[in-house]
Design a protein around this motif. Structure first.
Motif, PDB file in Angstrom:
ATOM      1  N   LEU A  29       0.833  -1.209   0.000  1.00 52.13           N
ATOM      2  CA  LEU A  29       0.000   0.000   0.000  1.00 52.13           C
ATOM      3  C   LEU A  29       0.868   1.260   0.000  1.00 52.13           C
ATOM      4  CD1 LEU A  29      -2.832  -0.987   2.521  1.00 52.13           C
ATOM      5  CD2 LEU A  29      -3.075  -0.643   0.048  1.00 52.13           C
ATOM      6  N   VAL A  30       1.888   1.278   0.840  1.00 43.84           N
ATOM      7  CA  VAL A  30       2.765   2.453   0.910  1.00 43.84           C
ATOM      8  C   VAL A  30       3.546   2.600  -0.389  1.00 43.84           C
ATOM      9  CG1 VAL A  30       4.772   3.460   2.079  1.00 43.84           C
ATOM     10  CG2 VAL A  30       2.904   2.470   3.426  1.00 43.84           C
ATOM     11  N   GLN A  31       4.136   1.518  -0.856  1.00 46.30           N
ATOM     12  CA  GLN A  31       4.913   1.603  -2.090  1.00 46.30           C
ATOM     13  C   GLN A  31       4.031   1.922  -3.300  1.00 46.30           C
ATOM     14  OE1 GLN A  31       7.155  -2.115  -1.904  1.00 46.30           O
ATOM     15  NE2 GLN A  31       8.914  -1.041  -1.026  1.00 46.30           N
ATOM     16  N   GLY A  32       2.833   1.367  -3.333  1.00 43.44           N
ATOM     17  CA  GLY A  32       1.909   1.669  -4.429  1.00 43.44           C
ATOM     18  C   GLY A  32       1.463   3.116  -4.426  1.00 43.44           C
ATOM     19  N   SER A  33       1.169   3.654  -3.248  1.00 46.87           N
ATOM     20  CA  SER A  33       0.757   5.056  -3.168  1.00 46.87           C
ATOM     21  C   SER A  33       1.936   5.978  -3.497  1.00 46.87           C
ATOM     22  CB  SER A  33       0.157   5.380  -1.797  1.00 46.87           C
ATOM     23  OG  SER A  33       1.085   5.182  -0.752  1.00 46.87           O
ATOM     24  N   TRP A  34       3.153   5.565  -3.125  1.00 48.28           N
ATOM     25  CA  TRP A  34       4.334   6.353  -3.469  1.00 48.28           C
ATOM     26  C   TRP A  34       4.495   6.445  -4.981  1.00 48.28           C
ATOM     27  CZ3 TRP A  34       6.964   9.823  -1.025  1.00 48.28           C
ATOM     28  CH2 TRP A  34       8.155  10.280  -1.569  1.00 48.28           C
ATOM     29  N   GLU A  35       4.220   5.358  -5.680  1.00 47.81           N
ATOM     30  CA  GLU A  35       4.307   5.354  -7.147  1.00 47.81           C
ATOM     31  C   GLU A  35       3.392   6.424  -7.740  1.00 47.81           C
ATOM     32  OE1 GLU A  35       6.192   3.736  -9.524  1.00 47.81           O
ATOM     33  OE2 GLU A  35       7.381   3.149  -7.784  1.00 47.81           O
ATOM     34  N   ILE A  47       3.212  21.340   0.043  1.00 51.13           N
ATOM     35  CA  ILE A  47       1.983  21.191   0.836  1.00 51.13           C
ATOM     36  C   ILE A  47       2.337  20.814   2.275  1.00 51.13           C
ATOM     37  CG2 ILE A  47      -0.083  19.761   1.205  1.00 51.13           C
ATOM     38  CD1 ILE A  47      -0.317  19.595  -1.898  1.00 51.13           C
ATOM     39  N   VAL A  48       3.238  19.848   2.422  1.00 52.69           N
ATOM     40  CA  VAL A  48       3.608  19.362   3.751  1.00 52.69           C
ATOM     41  C   VAL A  48       4.251  20.473   4.580  1.00 52.69           C
ATOM     42  CG1 VAL A  48       5.159  17.789   4.997  1.00 52.69           C
ATOM     43  CG2 VAL A  48       3.796  16.940   3.071  1.00 52.69           C
ATOM     44  N   PHE A  49       5.225  21.177   4.018  1.00 55.15           N
ATOM     45  CA  PHE A  49       5.933  22.178   4.814  1.00 55.15           C
ATOM     46  C   PHE A  49       5.110  23.437   5.054  1.00 55.15           C
ATOM     47  CE2 PHE A  49       9.452  19.377   4.251  1.00 55.15           C
ATOM     48  CZ  PHE A  49      10.142  19.523   5.448  1.00 55.15           C
ATOM     49  N   LEU A 136       2.453  15.698   7.013  1.00 57.01           N
ATOM     50  CA  LEU A 136       2.671  14.687   5.989  1.00 57.01           C
ATOM     51  C   LEU A 136       1.367  13.959   5.688  1.00 57.01           C
ATOM     52  CD1 LEU A 136       4.470  13.037   4.101  1.00 57.01           C
ATOM     53  CD2 LEU A 136       5.025  11.569   6.063  1.00 57.01           C
ATOM     54  N   ASN A 137       0.638  13.611   6.723  1.00 61.06           N
ATOM     55  CA  ASN A 137      -0.659  12.960   6.554  1.00 61.06           C
ATOM     56  C   ASN A 137      -1.586  13.829   5.704  1.00 61.06           C
ATOM     57  OD1 ASN A 137      -2.683  10.893   7.223  1.00 61.06           O
ATOM     58  ND2 ASN A 137      -3.587  12.475   8.507  1.00 61.06           N
ATOM     59  N   TYR A 138      -1.619  15.120   6.016  1.00 63.45           N
ATOM     60  CA  TYR A 138      -2.430  16.073   5.261  1.00 63.45           C
ATOM     61  C   TYR A 138      -1.982  16.128   3.797  1.00 63.45           C
ATOM     62  CZ  TYR A 138      -4.348  20.568   3.762  1.00 63.45           C
ATOM     63  OH  TYR A 138      -4.981  21.569   3.063  1.00 63.45           O
ATOM     64  N   GLY A 139      -0.662  16.206   3.581  1.00 62.60           N
ATOM     65  CA  GLY A 139      -0.135  16.278   2.216  1.00 62.60           C
ATOM     66  C   GLY A 139      -0.451  15.027   1.413  1.00 62.60           C
ATOM     67  N   LEU A 140      -0.286  13.872   2.029  1.00 58.08           N
ATOM     68  CA  LEU A 140      -0.616  12.616   1.344  1.00 58.08           C
ATOM     69  C   LEU A 140      -2.095  12.591   0.967  1.00 58.08           C
ATOM     70  CD1 LEU A 140       1.433  10.160   3.569  1.00 58.08           C
ATOM     71  CD2 LEU A 140       1.901  10.723   1.165  1.00 58.08           C
ATOM     72  N   GLN A 141      -2.927  13.036   1.879  1.00 54.92           N
ATOM     73  CA  GLN A 141      -4.375  13.076   1.637  1.00 54.92           C
ATOM     74  C   GLN A 141      -4.706  14.024   0.482  1.00 54.92           C
ATOM     75  OE1 GLN A 141      -6.323  13.954   5.318  1.00 54.92           O
ATOM     76  NE2 GLN A 141      -8.284  13.173   4.651  1.00 54.92           N
ATOM     77  N   GLU A 142      -4.049  15.178   0.473  1.00 52.23           N
ATOM     78  CA  GLU A 142      -4.300  16.169  -0.582  1.00 52.23           C
ATOM     79  C   GLU A 142      -3.863  15.662  -1.959  1.00 52.23           C
ATOM     80  OE1 GLU A 142      -5.619  19.560  -0.553  1.00 52.23           O
ATOM     81  OE2 GLU A 142      -6.485  18.588   1.216  1.00 52.23           O
ATOM     82  N   VAL A 143      -2.709  15.028  -2.020  1.00 45.57           N
ATOM     83  CA  VAL A 143      -2.162  14.607  -3.308  1.00 45.57           C
ATOM     84  C   VAL A 143      -2.812  13.311  -3.798  1.00 45.57           C
ATOM     85  CG1 VAL A 143      -0.058  13.884  -4.511  1.00 45.57           C
ATOM     86  CG2 VAL A 143       0.006  15.836  -2.940  1.00 45.57           C
ATOM     87  N   LEU A 144      -2.996  12.365  -2.893  1.00 45.53           N
ATOM     88  CA  LEU A 144      -3.539  11.062  -3.300  1.00 45.53           C
ATOM     89  C   LEU A 144      -5.056  11.056  -3.437  1.00 45.53           C
ATOM     90  CD1 LEU A 144      -1.270   8.722  -1.163  1.00 45.53           C
ATOM     91  CD2 LEU A 144      -1.211   9.013  -3.651  1.00 45.53           C
ATOM     92  N   ALA A 153      -3.649   5.109   4.824  1.00 50.43           N
ATOM     93  CA  ALA A 153      -3.266   6.033   5.895  1.00 50.43           C
ATOM     94  C   ALA A 153      -2.666   5.285   7.083  1.00 50.43           C
ATOM     95  CB  ALA A 153      -4.474   6.858   6.337  1.00 50.43           C
ATOM     96  N   GLU A 154      -3.256   4.175   7.460  1.00 48.22           N
ATOM     97  CA  GLU A 154      -2.735   3.386   8.583  1.00 48.22           C
ATOM     98  C   GLU A 154      -1.352   2.822   8.259  1.00 48.22           C
ATOM     99  OE1 GLU A 154      -5.865   0.553   9.303  1.00 48.22           O
ATOM    100  OE2 GLU A 154      -7.105   2.047  10.338  1.00 48.22           O
TER     101      GLU A 154
END
Length: 186
Positions: A29-35, A47-49, A136-144, A153-154
């Motif tokens: 899940l993490v590697q797939g979302s990173w892709e 976004i994160v910073f 970071l959680n917010y940024g991942l949510q915004e981008v993904l 997320a977990e």
């Protein structure tokens, strides 16, 4: 969704392997979302910073070359967004190195300890590292967007907790020998 901050206490023994805290499915899940997001690290990092500075304004003082403070050191007079984006991309590339090493705890632990050692040289303290998770959680949510499911997320939260632990180990052991470091995670 997963905004609880890790305590960065060392809950894992020094020889902990990631596969004991993260399932094979979570790694995927993490590697797939990173892709999905690795080609736009500038956007994610910014976004994160920017979110970090919004949620934790005192963290701006850690970035004196990026955030110019007024003479009372209370309010920023200017944020150099180009420099911030370059730094953010560097941080996201480091995160990417960790994500790409999820299959090998020895390499991952060495990378994270080294990143921790680098950050301690910049006066970053372990308690500061944990402050990045909500952003970071917010940024991942915004981008993904819709791809940032509860399961994703977990998985990211577990990875971040692991990152936090080994970065802290590097911060607390800034002079650790690379030979000793390579023993961690075996």
């Amino acid at each position: 969704m997963g905004n609880k901050m890790p305590n960065c206490a060392i809950p894992y023994p020094r020889d902990k392997h990631l596969h004991t805290v993260l399932s094979t499915e979570q790694v995927k899940l993490v590697q797939g979302s990173w892709e999905l997001l690795k080609d736009d690290l500038g956007r994610l990092g910014l976004i994160v910073f920017l979110r970090l500075f919004e949620m934790e304004p005192q963290m701006k003082t850690v970035f004196p070359k990026i955030v110019q403070m007024n003479h009372d050191n209370k309010l920023e007079t200017n944020i150099d967004k180009d420099m911030l984006q370059r730094h953010a991309v560097t941080v996201m590339e480091g995160l990417g190195a960790a994500v790409e090493s999820l299959d090998d705890s020895r390499i991952l632990n060495n990378v994270l300890i080294s990143i921790g050692q680098t950050h301690v040289q910049r006066q970053v303290k372990p308690h500061m590292v944990k402050k990045l998770w909500p952003s970071l959680n917010y940024g991942l949510q915004e981008v993904l967007e819709e791809y940032y499911t509860k399961s994703v997320a977990e998985a990211w939260k577990t990875v971040y907790d692991y990152i936090c632990v080994y970065m802290k180990m590097g911060m607390e052991n800034p002079d650790i020998d690379s030979d000793i470091t390579s023993e961690i995670g075996r």
